[in-house]
Enzyme design. Structure first.
Site, short mmCIF file in Angstrom:
data_model
loop_
_atom_site.label_atom_id
_atom_site.label_comp_id
_atom_site.label_asym_id
_atom_site.label_seq_id
_atom_site.Cartn_x
_atom_site.Cartn_y
_atom_site.Cartn_z
N ASN A 79 10.61 17.02 66.06
CA ASN A 79 10.96 17.50 65.38
C ASN A 79 12.78 17.25 65.11
O ASN A 79 12.86 17.09 63.71
CB ASN A 79 10.95 18.95 65.81
CG ASN A 79 9.54 19.87 64.85
OD1 ASN A 79 9.01 19.36 64.25
ND2 ASN A 79 9.83 21.26 65.28
N PHE A 82 9.30 11.06 55.15
CA PHE A 82 10.41 11.17 55.90
C PHE A 82 11.95 10.87 55.89
O PHE A 82 12.48 10.86 56.25
CB PHE A 82 9.89 11.84 57.06
CG PHE A 82 9.81 13.64 57.34
CD1 PHE A 82 9.88 14.46 57.73
CD2 PHE A 82 8.02 13.37 57.09
CE1 PHE A 82 9.82 16.00 57.71
CE2 PHE A 82 7.94 14.82 57.34
CZ PHE A 82 8.55 15.98 57.89
N TYR A 123 12.81 11.07 51.82
CA TYR A 123 13.40 11.27 50.27
C TYR A 123 14.45 12.49 50.83
O TYR A 123 15.10 13.41 51.36
CB TYR A 123 12.34 12.89 50.18
CG TYR A 123 11.03 11.81 49.97
CD1 TYR A 123 11.03 11.35 48.34
CD2 TYR A 123 9.93 12.00 50.80
CE1 TYR A 123 9.69 10.62 48.01
CE2 TYR A 123 8.77 10.79 50.50
CZ TYR A 123 8.67 10.47 49.76
OH TYR A 123 7.23 9.76 49.15
N ALA A 124 15.73 12.08 49.84
CA ALA A 124 16.85 12.24 49.69
C ALA A 124 16.54 13.88 49.35
O ALA A 124 15.35 14.39 47.94
CB ALA A 124 17.83 11.61 49.23
N GLY A 148 14.95 22.82 55.99
CA GLY A 148 14.95 24.41 55.90
C GLY A 148 14.10 24.73 57.09
O GLY A 148 13.68 24.34 57.39
N CYS A 199 11.51 26.16 61.22
CA CYS A 199 11.62 25.37 62.15
C CYS A 199 12.21 23.91 62.55
O CYS A 199 13.66 24.51 63.64
CB CYS A 199 9.49 24.39 62.89
SG CYS A 199 9.03 25.28 63.35
N LYS A 226 9.78 24.34 51.26
CA LYS A 226 9.20 23.62 50.75
C LYS A 226 7.86 24.28 49.72
O LYS A 226 7.60 25.29 50.30
CB LYS A 226 8.83 22.45 51.83
CG LYS A 226 7.55 23.38 53.02
CD LYS A 226 7.35 22.63 53.92
CE LYS A 226 6.26 23.02 54.94
NZ LYS A 226 5.73 21.75 55.58
N ARG A 247 12.63 31.52 55.67
CA ARG A 247 13.12 30.89 56.68
C ARG A 247 14.37 29.35 56.77
O ARG A 247 13.32 28.96 56.22
CB ARG A 247 13.09 30.54 58.34
CG ARG A 247 12.33 32.59 57.87
CD ARG A 247 11.45 32.56 59.52
NE ARG A 247 10.21 32.32 59.27
CZ ARG A 247 9.18 32.28 60.54
NH1 ARG A 247 9.40 32.05 61.25
NH2 ARG A 247 7.75 31.60 59.90
N1 LIG Z 1 5.55 27.84 61.65
C1 LIG Z 1 5.76 26.67 61.92
O1 LIG Z 1 5.84 26.04 60.95
C2 LIG Z 1 5.88 26.07 63.33
C3 LIG Z 1 4.60 25.08 63.79
C4 LIG Z 1 5.35 24.52 64.94
C5 LIG Z 1 5.10 25.12 65.88
N2 LIG Z 1 6.40 27.11 65.69
C6 LIG Z 1 6.55 27.40 66.83
O2 LIG Z 1 5.68 28.34 67.03
C7 LIG Z 1 6.43 29.89 67.33
C8 LIG Z 1 5.89 31.11 66.68
O3 LIG Z 1 6.25 30.60 65.36
P1 LIG Z 1 5.82 31.38 63.86
O4 LIG Z 1 6.38 30.45 62.84
O5 LIG Z 1 3.77 31.10 63.80
O6 LIG Z 1 6.42 32.44 63.81
P2 LIG Z 1 6.45 34.36 63.22
O7 LIG Z 1 7.57 34.88 63.54
O8 LIG Z 1 5.43 33.79 62.02
O9 LIG Z 1 5.11 34.85 64.21
C9 LIG Z 1 5.44 35.31 65.00
C10 LIG Z 1 4.79 37.03 65.90
O10 LIG Z 1 4.40 37.06 67.04
C11 LIG Z 1 5.10 38.61 67.50
N3 LIG Z 1 4.88 38.86 68.22
C12 LIG Z 1 5.94 38.82 68.91
N4 LIG Z 1 6.68 39.58 69.76
C13 LIG Z 1 5.10 39.77 70.44
C14 LIG Z 1 4.62 40.05 71.63
N5 LIG Z 1 5.24 41.17 73.03
N6 LIG Z 1 3.39 40.36 72.05
C15 LIG Z 1 2.48 40.11 70.91
N7 LIG Z 1 3.06 39.87 69.29
C16 LIG Z 1 5.09 39.88 69.92
C17 LIG Z 1 5.62 39.01 66.11
O11 LIG Z 1 5.15 40.27 65.72
C18 LIG Z 1 4.97 37.58 64.64
O12 LIG Z 1 3.73 38.09 64.16
C19 LIG Z 1 8.19 29.53 67.16
O13 LIG Z 1 7.62 28.73 68.48
C20 LIG Z 1 7.96 27.90 66.55
O14 LIG Z 1 8.99 27.90 66.96
C21 LIG Z 1 6.02 27.16 64.54
#
Ligand SMILES: NC(=O)c1ccc[n+]([C@@H]2O[C@H](COP(=O)([O-])OP(=O)(O)OC[C@H]3O[C@@H](n4cnc5c(N)ncnc54)[C@H](O)[C@@H]3O)[C@@H](O)[C@H]2O)c1
Length: 444
Positions: free
Chosen positions: A215, A256, A258-259, A264, A267, A328, A335
């Site tokens: 990332n 990746f 692109y200006a 945001g 991640c 995007k 976020r």
């Molecule tokens: N969103 C992305 O594109 C992406 C891509 C790769 C990695 N990640 C990583 O994956 C992880 C999750 O990201 P996300 O975007 O899916 O998050 P998110 O906020 O969309 O979802 C997280 C979920 O976890 C639940 N949660 C929190 N505490 C809990 C618990 N104790 N028990 C059960 N559920 C619980 C929340 O209610 C929420 O629904 C992060 O670490 C993120 O950095 C995200």
């Protein structure tokens, strides 16, 4: 196979739906009861192309289930994935409280060998904290002999293309120590292996580090090009020509580069900050990546600055239309979206803001309420606007009717925060284009 996925957000729900699609029996767990109830009613709480159909199909087939506690399902699963959020703490480090809460619940309830796989993005060394948390819970129960193992399987899916990325990924990274755990993970990912992609096994710190390094590299390319773009403007070069020619070099590649108006999402910003923080903890200053973050924060204000420079006295009292709110296209995720920063600056400086996004309108209402006006479509947004700015390159914004825009807008200035428009398309309608790193576009 039976697995539980704890955390039913973008990553957890997509992973759960995709694993169930290849025949795995999956239970998605979340503490958010409302979310689980909506999912049980067939409602998908996030926007992700194709996800709704995938979830319904696998729920109907009896392979995808939902629960509000891990305890309910733990006895029947071999693997528990932890996919909860790891938001930035106040000092920029990843907040591991949700991950450790899941580890705690796991340790309090396992009765037999179970593999705990961290899919959330977590700093290097988190596997040790997870292991210690589980061990502490087992000790409290006097059940230190129950075997368990911790693995790391960071997720690389992209919102907007998450299903495709999960079903045919460039690579699957797995940090694991034992042969037993490795065999389980191999079995789970075997259906995807048929498609000939690579599963890479490694030690746990390397797997945790890979996610941050990947990332950080992508964020670096974006900030690098934004900096080049800003200099292009000064020296009279066009960043689009520079990018195309640079990317033609196979050592560099075209992705990746692109200006735009800054990165945001959920991640890059938080992972970049967490990596800087890890560097500080280990006395190893991350100078490149610190600059990447600094450049990005500045870049998020560039569209506002271009808008303010259009009017004598700035944007005060001006009606500004914004196309795109999501960080995007193909997602409703706002976020850390550049749109939030542009809106903040416009409002703070007295502008009236009218917004339109194909899917992120509810998300925006949820975040900032009625501070802005919500248009019914992209053309409605520009009615009587003094200027228009494009912030997200959704497909429907790619080839607008400039005749309609010119007729309905009060002003003539278009700020293209994603460099998708051509001066030659706007000019015949008397419109002026201001891109990022494209100096000649501003001539009428
Ligand atoms: N969103 C992305 O594109 C992406 C891509 C790769 C990695 N990640 C990583 O994956 C992880 C999750 O990201 P996300 O975007 O899916 O998050 P998110 O906020 O969309 O979802 C997280 C979920 O976890 C639940 N949660 C929190 N505490 C809990 C618990 N104790 N028990 C059960 N559920 C619980 C929340 O209610 C929420 O629904 C992060 O670490 C993120 O950095 C995200």
């Amino acid at each position: 196979m039976n697995v539980a996925i704890v955390g039913t957000g973008y990553v957890g729900l997509v992973s759960g739906a995709c694993f169930s699609e290849v025949g795995v029996n999956v239970t998605c767990v979340d503490i958010d009861r409302n979310k689980i109830e909506r999912l049980r009613q067939g409602e998908i709480p996030i926007y992700e192309p194709g996800l709704s159909e995938l979830v319904s199909r696998n729920v109907a087939a009896g392979r995808l289930h939902f629960a509000t506690s891990l305890q309910e399902v733990l006895d029947n699963v071999e693997i528990v994935f932890c996919a909860v959020g790891t938001p930035p703490g106040e000092d920029g480090s990843a907040d591991l409280s949700h991950v450790l809460a899941v580890a705690s619940e796991f340790g309090s309830n396992i009765k037999k060998y179970t593999l705990f796989v961290t899919k959330s993005t977590v700093p290097v060394g988190t596997h040790k904290l997870v292991r210690a948390t589980v061990e502490a819970e087992l000790k409290k129960r006097g059940e230190e002999n129950i075997p368990f193992e911790v693995a790391s399987n960071p997720e690389f899916l992209k919102e907007g293309a998450a299903i495709k990325d999960f079903m045919s990924p460039d690579r699957v990274v797995i940090g694991i120590e034992s042969e037993r755990g490795r065999k389980l993970m191999e079995k789970l990912y075997r259906p995807f292996l048929l498609n000939n992609f690579r599963v890479m096994f490694m030690d746990l710190p390397s797997a945790e580090m890979t996610k941050y390094a990947a990332n950080a590299m992508l964020a670096t390319r974006i900030s690098f090009m934004n900096e080049i773009a800003n200099l292009c403007e000064k020296v009279g070069a066009d960043v689009n020509s520079v990018r195309t020619a640079m990317g033609a070099d196979v050592r560099i590649g075209g992705k990746f580069l692109y200006a735009g108006c800054g990165y945001g999402g959920s991640c890059f910003p938080k992972d970049v900050r967490a990596l800087i923080r890890t560097g500080q903890e280990y006395g190893c200053a991350m100078q490149v990546i610190s600059a990447v973050e600094e450049v990005n924060e500045k870049q998020k204000t560039v569209v506002y600055e271009k808008l303010a420079a259009l009017f004598e006295g700035g944007v005060k009292g001006r009606r500004i239309a914004l196309w795109g709110l999501a960080f995007k296209p193909e997602t409703d995720d706002m976020r850390c979206a550049p749109a939030l920063e542009v809106i903040r600056l416009l409002l703070e400086n007295g502008a009236e803001v009218v917004v339109y996004d194909p899917v992120a309108m509810d998300e925006c209402r949820h975040r900032i309420g009625n501070a802005v006006t919500y248009a019914s479509d992209m053309y409605d947004a520009v009615v009587d606007a003094d200027a228009l700015a494009l912030l997200t390159e959704w497909k429907e914004f790619r080839l607008p009717s400039w005749a309609v825009v010119a007729k309905t807008m009060k002003g003539v200035n278009i700020v293209d925060g994603r460099n998708i428009y051509q001066k030659s398309d706007l000019q015949p309608h008397g419109l002026c284009l201001y891109g990022i790193g494209r100096p000649n576009q501003t001539e009428k």
